[in-house]
Motif scaffolding. Structure first.
Motif, short mmCIF file in Angstrom:
data_model
loop_
_atom_site.label_atom_id
_atom_site.label_comp_id
_atom_site.label_asym_id
_atom_site.label_seq_id
_atom_site.Cartn_x
_atom_site.Cartn_y
_atom_site.Cartn_z
N ALA A 299 0.83 -1.21 0.00
CA ALA A 299 0.00 0.00 0.00
C ALA A 299 0.86 1.25 0.00
O ALA A 299 0.56 2.23 -0.71
N ALA A 300 1.94 1.26 0.78
CA ALA A 300 2.84 2.41 0.78
C ALA A 300 3.56 2.56 -0.55
O ALA A 300 3.82 3.67 -1.01
N LEU A 301 3.90 1.44 -1.17
CA LEU A 301 4.58 1.49 -2.46
C LEU A 301 3.66 2.09 -3.52
O LEU A 301 4.11 2.84 -4.40
N GLU A 302 2.38 1.78 -3.45
CA GLU A 302 1.43 2.33 -4.41
C GLU A 302 1.07 3.78 -4.10
O GLU A 302 0.83 4.56 -5.02
N SER A 303 1.01 4.14 -2.82
CA SER A 303 0.58 5.48 -2.42
C SER A 303 1.42 5.97 -1.25
O SER A 303 0.96 5.96 -0.10
N PRO A 304 2.66 6.37 -1.49
CA PRO A 304 3.58 6.68 -0.39
C PRO A 304 3.15 7.84 0.49
O PRO A 304 3.48 7.87 1.67
N PHE A 305 2.37 8.80 -0.05
CA PHE A 305 2.00 9.97 0.74
C PHE A 305 0.79 9.71 1.63
O PHE A 305 0.37 10.59 2.37
N ASP A 306 0.26 8.49 1.55
CA ASP A 306 -0.78 8.05 2.49
C ASP A 306 -0.25 7.03 3.49
O ASP A 306 -1.01 6.45 4.25
N ALA A 307 1.07 6.80 3.48
CA ALA A 307 1.66 5.79 4.35
C ALA A 307 1.65 6.27 5.80
O ALA A 307 1.65 7.46 6.10
N SER A 308 1.63 5.31 6.72
CA SER A 308 1.79 5.58 8.14
C SER A 308 2.99 4.81 8.64
O SER A 308 3.59 3.99 7.91
N ASP A 309 3.36 5.03 9.90
CA ASP A 309 4.50 4.31 10.44
C ASP A 309 4.28 2.81 10.42
O ASP A 309 5.23 2.03 10.35
N ALA A 310 3.01 2.39 10.46
CA ALA A 310 2.68 0.96 10.42
C ALA A 310 2.95 0.33 9.05
O ALA A 310 2.88 -0.89 8.91
N SER A 311 3.23 1.15 8.04
CA SER A 311 3.53 0.62 6.70
C SER A 311 4.88 -0.09 6.67
O SER A 311 5.18 -0.79 5.70
N TRP A 312 5.68 0.13 7.70
CA TRP A 312 6.97 -0.55 7.82
C TRP A 312 6.94 -1.45 9.05
O TRP A 312 6.51 -1.03 10.14
N ARG A 313 7.38 -2.69 8.89
CA ARG A 313 7.45 -3.64 10.01
C ARG A 313 8.86 -4.23 10.06
O ARG A 313 9.10 -5.37 9.68
N PRO A 314 9.82 -3.43 10.52
CA PRO A 314 11.22 -3.88 10.45
C PRO A 314 11.52 -5.12 11.26
O PRO A 314 12.48 -5.84 10.95
N LYS A 315 10.69 -5.42 12.27
CA LYS A 315 10.98 -6.56 13.13
C LYS A 315 10.04 -7.74 12.87
O LYS A 315 9.93 -8.64 13.71
N ARG A 316 9.39 -7.76 11.72
CA ARG A 316 8.43 -8.84 11.47
C ARG A 316 9.16 -10.18 11.38
O ARG A 316 10.28 -10.28 10.90
N SER A 317 8.49 -11.20 11.88
CA SER A 317 9.07 -12.55 11.85
C SER A 317 8.96 -13.13 10.44
O SER A 317 8.10 -12.76 9.66
N HIS A 318 9.85 -14.05 10.13
CA HIS A 318 9.89 -14.73 8.82
C HIS A 318 10.00 -13.72 7.68
O HIS A 318 9.37 -13.90 6.63
N ALA A 319 10.75 -12.66 7.88
CA ALA A 319 10.92 -11.66 6.82
C ALA A 319 11.64 -12.27 5.62
O ALA A 319 12.50 -13.15 5.77
N THR A 320 11.27 -11.81 4.45
CA THR A 320 11.90 -12.32 3.22
C THR A 320 13.35 -11.88 3.12
O THR A 320 14.17 -12.55 2.49
N THR A 321 13.67 -10.75 3.73
CA THR A 321 15.03 -10.23 3.68
C THR A 321 15.28 -9.42 4.94
O THR A 321 14.34 -9.07 5.67
N HIS A 322 16.54 -9.13 5.21
CA HIS A 322 16.87 -8.20 6.28
C HIS A 322 18.25 -7.62 6.04
O HIS A 322 19.02 -8.10 5.20
N TYR A 323 18.56 -6.56 6.80
CA TYR A 323 19.82 -5.85 6.65
C TYR A 323 20.27 -5.35 8.01
O TYR A 323 19.48 -4.75 8.75
N ALA A 324 21.53 -5.60 8.35
CA ALA A 324 22.11 -5.12 9.61
C ALA A 324 22.76 -3.77 9.36
O ALA A 324 23.89 -3.69 8.85
#
Length: 577
Positions: free
Chosen positions: A307-332
């Motif tokens: 949703a944030a990728l399609e409409s970034p100016f309507d995004a909220s902080d909840a549009s990012w879940r940096p600590k989600r489990s089973h993430a497809t990727t991550h970065y230290a």
């Protein structure tokens, strides 16, 4: 005479040389070949001896969150895991230094050999000598892959944390690549899942440039850090993968498509260990070595949702879940160890034809930030991150606010706080839409304040800002807003309503069974007695102690005498009392 003699010698027929002799013209090639053989032997010897000397560490695989990728079981662990990787034995450190001396000697005799130079760069990176790696990369020549040298330099600069320089080197490499290679390198679908992955994959490679640019802007971990660290990391991983694609024999676990996928999605290991209790010797059936590669940590998923990728100016902080489990990727990230959520308020106010964007933070509850002042920044950007506007403080406390005056357009605001005495960081993001007044009337965003006297100006309100929308057990809050476009001598009507939008599952079940009364929307209305002005301040204190726990939406509607209306909304969260 010397010229003639040389010419005469060069003109001699080949049969004049005994079998096995090397002509002067062939001597440089023979020297280079010997240098490469020496480097290859030294590299094989190092990897074999490293394998024997790896520290013995019990493996952590076998959990419910493990992912099977080809031959390997990948244990992602917790995002906030601060357990350091096992220390490298001093013997391996010494062997690597000896190997690098051998590779340097070989490189002097074969300066254009891409294999030797790539080995110098990589083993220097492994040993933490990033300056040596960058210096070796700058001397690279590769006729087989003309873009390789810039990619190798990008890798060296990235591990040096020169993210802007790394991106520039990677961009030069991308520009020099064939279209098919560039498409593979810029394909980010392997890093995404769900709707975001489908959004990318439904477009052909040649039509993805704009969407990719938006994705990397939204996924950039910190807009206040120069360069895009995550994009640089992705391209560095691509470079690592190509390095081992070309010369796969040197990887401790054996290189293949499965290890390539692990590196592209998660990282390359920064340490190695063995679990000898799980291994079988060569004399046993099913012989294997239990080797574990340890990645840098903590590591987070910085990509936004679809949703944030399609409409970034309507995004909220909840549009990012940096600590989600089973993430497809991550970065230290080197400046996010750990990355914390940031209690905040971000709001818009109109100032003439411009927007005044306020970013307030409160990390006073977090011991990572409340001891030593650190850097804080409020960055607002649009057009996929180009020409951002920024307010910063190098000595920001655990609590404070920054403001940015910006043209009236759509923005993504990023509020970023860095600890003064550690590598901890916290951030919050929110999309902001440009003002679009209704018949000339507009209401600002709503700020939540500690209950008390009515503030007369924004400056009066700032010292009383609450940390965020989560109210304490007191259940009272003062609202602050501004109204724009009022005509003189026409006091407006103000309506404030409070309606529940979310409750716990147990509460909803109790209401459905008739064990609890369903909450009613509360509404109050009045005509302001303030003198109408082009900009007017509104404020009211709400007592929500009788409301049930859950998320409640506060709506403020201002109606002018002519019928023009404008509304602002803000959610508040009531905890259990």
């Amino acid at each position: 005479m010397r010229v003639a003699l040389v010419a005469a010698v060069l003109a001699l027929p080949l049969r004049a040389h005994a079998q096995g002799d090397v002509t002067p013209a062939d001597r440089p090639m023979a020297v280079e070949a010997a240098a490469k053989r020496s480097a290859e032997r030294a590299t094989r010897s190092f990897e074999q001896r490293r394998l024997r000397l790896l520290p013995d560490v019990p493996s952590s695989v076998g959990g419910s969150g493990d992912i099977i990728i080809g031959r390997y079981r990948y244990a992602a662990g917790e995002a906030d895991d601060l357990t350091p990787p096992p220390a490298e034995p001093p013997e391996i450190v010494g062997l690597r230094q000896s190997l690098l001396r051998t590779l340097d000697s070989a490189l002097r005799n074969a300066p254009t050999d891409p294999w030797i130079r790539s080995r110098v760069v990589w083993y220097a990176i492994e040993g933490g000598d990033t300056a040596r790696a960058a210096s070796a990369a700058r001397g690279c020549q590769d006729d087989e892959l003309p873009w390789w040298c810039d990619a190798l330099l990008g890798l060296a600069l990235h591990v040096s944390h020169d993210f802007l320089g790394a991106e520039r080197a990677f961009d030069r490499a991308l520009s020099a690549m064939p279209d098919s290679t560039r498409c593979r390198w810029t394909d980010v679908s392997i890093l995404l899942d769900g709707d975001a992955e489908r959004l990318i994959e439904r477009r052909p490679c040649e039509d993805r440039a704009a969407l990719n640019a938006r994705l990397w802007w939204l996924a950039d971990p910190f807009h206040s850090v120069e360069g895009n660290e995550l994009r640089s990391e992705h391209l560095a991983r691509r470079t690592f993968a190509v390095l081992h694609d070309r010369w796969r024999a040197s990887h401790p676990l054996g290189w293949g498509s499965d290890m390539r996928e692990i590196v592209l999605r998660y990282a390359w290991p920064v340490a190695w260990s063995r679990d000898r209790t799980r291994e079988r010797s060569p004399t046993q059936a099913g012989y294997f070595l239990a080797i574990t590669g340890h990645e840098p940590n903590p590591a987070y998923d910085f990509f936004p949702d679809a949703a944030a990728l399609e409409s970034p100016f309507d995004a909220s902080d909840a549009s990012w879940r940096p600590k989600r489990s089973h993430a497809t990727t991550h970065y230290a990230h080197p400046r996010a160890a750990p990355l914390q959520p940031l209690r905040h308020q971000i709001a818009r106010f109109r100032r003439g034809d411009s927007l005044l964007i306020v970013g307030a933070w409160n990390a006073a509850h977090d011991t990572l930030f409340n001891r030593t002042p650190g850097r804080v920044a409020l960055i607002v950007s649009s057009d996929d991150g180009r020409a951002p506007l920024e307010a910063t403080s190098e000595s920001g406390g655990a609590r404070g606010a920054l403001m940015v005056l910006a043209p009236n357009t759509d923005y993504l605001a990023s509020l970023e706080l860095f600890a003064g005495n550690s590598r901890a960081a916290a951030r919050a993001r929110r999309g902001l839409r440009a003002w679009a007044p209704t018949a000339g009337l507009a209401v600002s965003d709503i700020l939540l304040l500690e209950p008390g006297e009515r503030p007369r100006t924004l400056a009066d309100a700032m010292p009383r800002l609450l940390p965020d929308e989560a109210l304490d057990t007191d259940g009272r809050v003062t609202l602050y807003w501004e109204v724009y476009g009022l005509l003189p001598e026409t006091p407006p009507r103000v309506t404030v309503s409070v309606a529940r939008v979310r409750a716990s599952r147990a509460r909803r079940l109790a209401e459905k069974l008739g064990l609890r009364d369903a909450p009613q929307t509360v509404e109050m209305q009045w005509e302001t007695d303030a003198v109408a002005a082009p900009t007017a301040v509104g404020s009211v204190t709400l007592d929500l102690r009788d409301r049930s726990s859950g998320t409640w939406r506060v709506s403020i509607t201002v109606t002018a005498p002519g019928g023009a209306m404008a509304t602002a909304r803000r959610d508040v969260i009531l905890g259990s009392r």
